[in-house]
Write a protein that holds these residues in place. Structure first.
Motif, PDB file in Angstrom:
ATOM      1  N   GLN A  99       0.832  -1.210   0.000  1.00 24.89           N
ATOM      2  CA  GLN A  99       0.000   0.000   0.000  1.00 24.89           C
ATOM      3  C   GLN A  99       0.868   1.264   0.000  1.00 24.89           C
ATOM      4  O   GLN A  99       0.564   2.238  -0.693  1.00 24.89           O
ATOM      5  CB  GLN A  99      -0.918  -0.007   1.222  1.00 24.89           C
ATOM      6  N   LYS A 100       1.951   1.216   0.751  1.00 26.22           N
ATOM      7  CA  LYS A 100       2.873   2.357   0.771  1.00 26.22           C
ATOM      8  C   LYS A 100       3.548   2.541  -0.582  1.00 26.22           C
ATOM      9  O   LYS A 100       3.714   3.671  -1.059  1.00 26.22           O
ATOM     10  CB  LYS A 100       3.921   2.139   1.864  1.00 26.22           C
ATOM     11  N   LEU A 101       3.905   1.412  -1.221  1.00 25.36           N
ATOM     12  CA  LEU A 101       4.556   1.490  -2.527  1.00 25.36           C
ATOM     13  C   LEU A 101       3.612   2.031  -3.593  1.00 25.36           C
ATOM     14  O   LEU A 101       3.989   2.915  -4.382  1.00 25.36           O
ATOM     15  CB  LEU A 101       5.069   0.102  -2.929  1.00 25.36           C
ATOM     16  N   GLN A 102       2.378   1.533  -3.632  1.00 27.42           N
ATOM     17  CA  GLN A 102       1.446   2.022  -4.654  1.00 27.42           C
ATOM     18  C   GLN A 102       1.083   3.490  -4.407  1.00 27.42           C
ATOM     19  O   GLN A 102       0.879   4.246  -5.364  1.00 27.42           O
ATOM     20  CB  GLN A 102       0.194   1.142  -4.698  1.00 27.42           C
ATOM     21  N   ARG A 114      10.324   7.264 -10.120  1.00 26.73           N
ATOM     22  CA  ARG A 114      11.577   6.730  -9.585  1.00 26.73           C
ATOM     23  C   ARG A 114      12.012   7.470  -8.320  1.00 26.73           C
ATOM     24  O   ARG A 114      12.376   6.853  -7.314  1.00 26.73           O
ATOM     25  CB  ARG A 114      12.666   6.846 -10.652  1.00 26.73           C
ATOM     26  N   ASP A 115      11.923   8.791  -8.340  1.00 26.51           N
ATOM     27  CA  ASP A 115      12.320   9.576  -7.168  1.00 26.51           C
ATOM     28  C   ASP A 115      11.365   9.351  -6.000  1.00 26.51           C
ATOM     29  O   ASP A 115      11.799   9.273  -4.841  1.00 26.51           O
ATOM     30  CB  ASP A 115      12.352  11.062  -7.536  1.00 26.51           C
ATOM     31  N   ALA A 116      10.056   9.267  -6.283  1.00 22.18           N
ATOM     32  CA  ALA A 116       9.081   9.071  -5.206  1.00 22.18           C
ATOM     33  C   ALA A 116       9.262   7.716  -4.531  1.00 22.18           C
ATOM     34  O   ALA A 116       9.148   7.594  -3.302  1.00 22.18           O
ATOM     35  CB  ALA A 116       7.660   9.206  -5.759  1.00 22.18           C
ATOM     36  N   GLY A 153      11.606   4.926   0.642  1.00 23.07           N
ATOM     37  CA  GLY A 153      12.434   3.913   1.315  1.00 23.07           C
ATOM     38  C   GLY A 153      12.556   2.594   0.574  1.00 23.07           C
ATOM     39  O   GLY A 153      13.095   1.625   1.135  1.00 23.07           O
ATOM     40  N   PHE A 154      12.125   2.543  -0.677  1.00 19.87           N
ATOM     41  CA  PHE A 154      12.230   1.300  -1.457  1.00 19.87           C
ATOM     42  C   PHE A 154      13.463   1.359  -2.361  1.00 19.87           C
ATOM     43  O   PHE A 154      14.104   2.403  -2.515  1.00 19.87           O
ATOM     44  CB  PHE A 154      10.960   1.104  -2.304  1.00 19.87           C
ATOM     45  N   ASP A 155      13.768   0.206  -2.963  1.00 20.98           N
ATOM     46  CA  ASP A 155      14.919   0.145  -3.863  1.00 20.98           C
ATOM     47  C   ASP A 155      14.655   0.957  -5.135  1.00 20.98           C
ATOM     48  O   ASP A 155      13.503   1.183  -5.526  1.00 20.98           O
ATOM     49  CB  ASP A 155      15.215  -1.319  -4.242  1.00 20.98           C
ATOM     50  N   LYS A 156      15.741   1.348  -5.757  1.00 21.23           N
ATOM     51  CA  LYS A 156      15.620   2.117  -6.992  1.00 21.23           C
ATOM     52  C   LYS A 156      15.004   1.241  -8.087  1.00 21.23           C
ATOM     53  O   LYS A 156      15.506   0.150  -8.389  1.00 21.23           O
ATOM     54  CB  LYS A 156      16.997   2.610  -7.433  1.00 21.23           C
ATOM     55  N   CYS A 195       9.058  -1.702 -10.099  1.00 20.87           N
ATOM     56  CA  CYS A 195       9.327  -1.383  -8.690  1.00 20.87           C
ATOM     57  C   CYS A 195       9.293  -2.615  -7.795  1.00 20.87           C
ATOM     58  O   CYS A 195       9.121  -2.494  -6.568  1.00 20.87           O
ATOM     59  CB  CYS A 195       8.311  -0.369  -8.185  1.00 20.87           C
ATOM     60  N   GLY A 196       9.423  -3.799  -8.354  1.00 23.92           N
ATOM     61  CA  GLY A 196       9.404  -5.030  -7.569  1.00 23.92           C
ATOM     62  C   GLY A 196       7.996  -5.560  -7.417  1.00 23.92           C
ATOM     63  O   GLY A 196       7.488  -6.291  -8.276  1.00 23.92           O
ATOM     64  N   GLN A 197       7.344  -5.204  -6.332  1.00 21.41           N
ATOM     65  CA  GLN A 197       5.985  -5.677  -6.076  1.00 21.41           C
ATOM     66  C   GLN A 197       4.939  -4.952  -6.925  1.00 21.41           C
ATOM     67  O   GLN A 197       3.795  -5.408  -6.982  1.00 21.41           O
ATOM     68  CB  GLN A 197       5.641  -5.485  -4.595  1.00 21.41           C
ATOM     69  N   ALA A 198       5.322  -3.877  -7.556  1.00 22.10           N
ATOM     70  CA  ALA A 198       4.393  -3.116  -8.399  1.00 22.10           C
ATOM     71  C   ALA A 198       5.103  -2.718  -9.690  1.00 22.10           C
ATOM     72  O   ALA A 198       6.301  -2.456  -9.693  1.00 22.10           O
ATOM     73  CB  ALA A 198       3.875  -1.884  -7.668  1.00 22.10           C
TER      74      ALA A 198
END
Length: 251
Positions: A12-15, A64-66, A71-74, A90-93
């Motif tokens: 949820q934080k990533l999306q 990419r910047d957001a 706190g996630f990987d580039k 972005c990995g999971q998304a």
């Protein structure tokens, strides 16, 4: 807290970070789909449109910047050279930034759109914040700690009241700063080439003094002036014969 709850909060934080990055550069038609049951590789697919190559590249850079700031990987980015369809892994998304023609042609919504995810936009979040502030002002806490509901306040009327209060607070300060207007004396209008005499607004005793002197002079009788004849003719000289000889003195 279980691992499933932690993973759910992370996705949820990533999306949210991806959507915020797209909204910062005015991404259009942003949609989010839950793909947990469709693919083991990722759990979210996010699709957005950009009107030009320049905007799609800017959208990808913003995402990419957001994601990094959250706190996630580039993330890995593909398709930046062309700019018509950019994929941000972005990995999971996975985010797809596409131009409208390309998006209409490939129709990714039909592939991944089985379970759409409801995401609040920045405008909706701002509207909710305004409503929460209005509700907070609509409640009143008494001295005993009891909360009493007051008449609900409309957000628009609240904004108008706040603007009116701010204007009324700044009006005295502006009036104090404004310089006082000085009366400007208008010049006398000239008529027929002669200046018009200015009449004093109030008469003073000093102004009456010259009039009294003139009246006194007029009251005195005038003495006639002696006439002086210029170039008066001289009396004619007596003839020598008419002169009598002076008597001689006797010795």
């Amino acid at each position: 807290m279980t691992s499933e709850t932690t993973a759910k909060k992370d996705i949820q934080k990533l999306q949210r970070a991806i959507v915020d990055g797209l909204e910062d550069v005015k991404g259009q038609d942003i949609v989010v789909f839950n793909t947990e049951t469709l693919s083991p590789l990722f759990e979210r697919v996010i699709i957005a449109s950009g009107t030009s190559n320049r905007q799609t590249k800017a959208l990808a850079a913003s995402v990419r910047d957001a994601v990094k700031d959250a706190g996630f990987d580039k993330p890995r980015i593909e398709g930046e050279d062309n700019g018509e369809w950019i994929i941000i892994d972005c990995g999971q998304a996975v985010a797809h930034v596409m131009q409208p023609v390309i998006r209409q042609y490939y129709r990714l919504e039909e592939i991944w759109g089985a379970k759409p995810v409801r995401m609040k936009t920045a405008a909706e979040k701002a509207a909710e914040a305004r409503e929460a502030a209005a509700k907070k002002m609509a409640t009143k806490t008494t001295r005993k700690g009891e909360v009493k509901e007051v008449k609900p306040v409309d957000a628009k009327s609240l904004a108008r009241k706040q603007a009116k209060a701010a204007a009324s607070a700044t009006a005295p300060a502006l009036a104090a700063k404004a310089p006082a207007k000085k009366a400007v004396a208008k010049p006398a209008v000239k008529a027929a080439g002669k200046p018009v005499a200015k009449t004093p607004a109030t008469r003073t005793p000093a102004a009456k003094a010259p009039a009294r002197k003139v009246a006194a002079k007029a009251a005195k009788p005038k003495t006639p002036m002696a006439k002086v004849v210029v170039n008066k003719p001289k009396a004619a000289a007596k003839p020598a014969a008419a002169k009598k000889a002076a008597p001689k003195k006797k010795a």
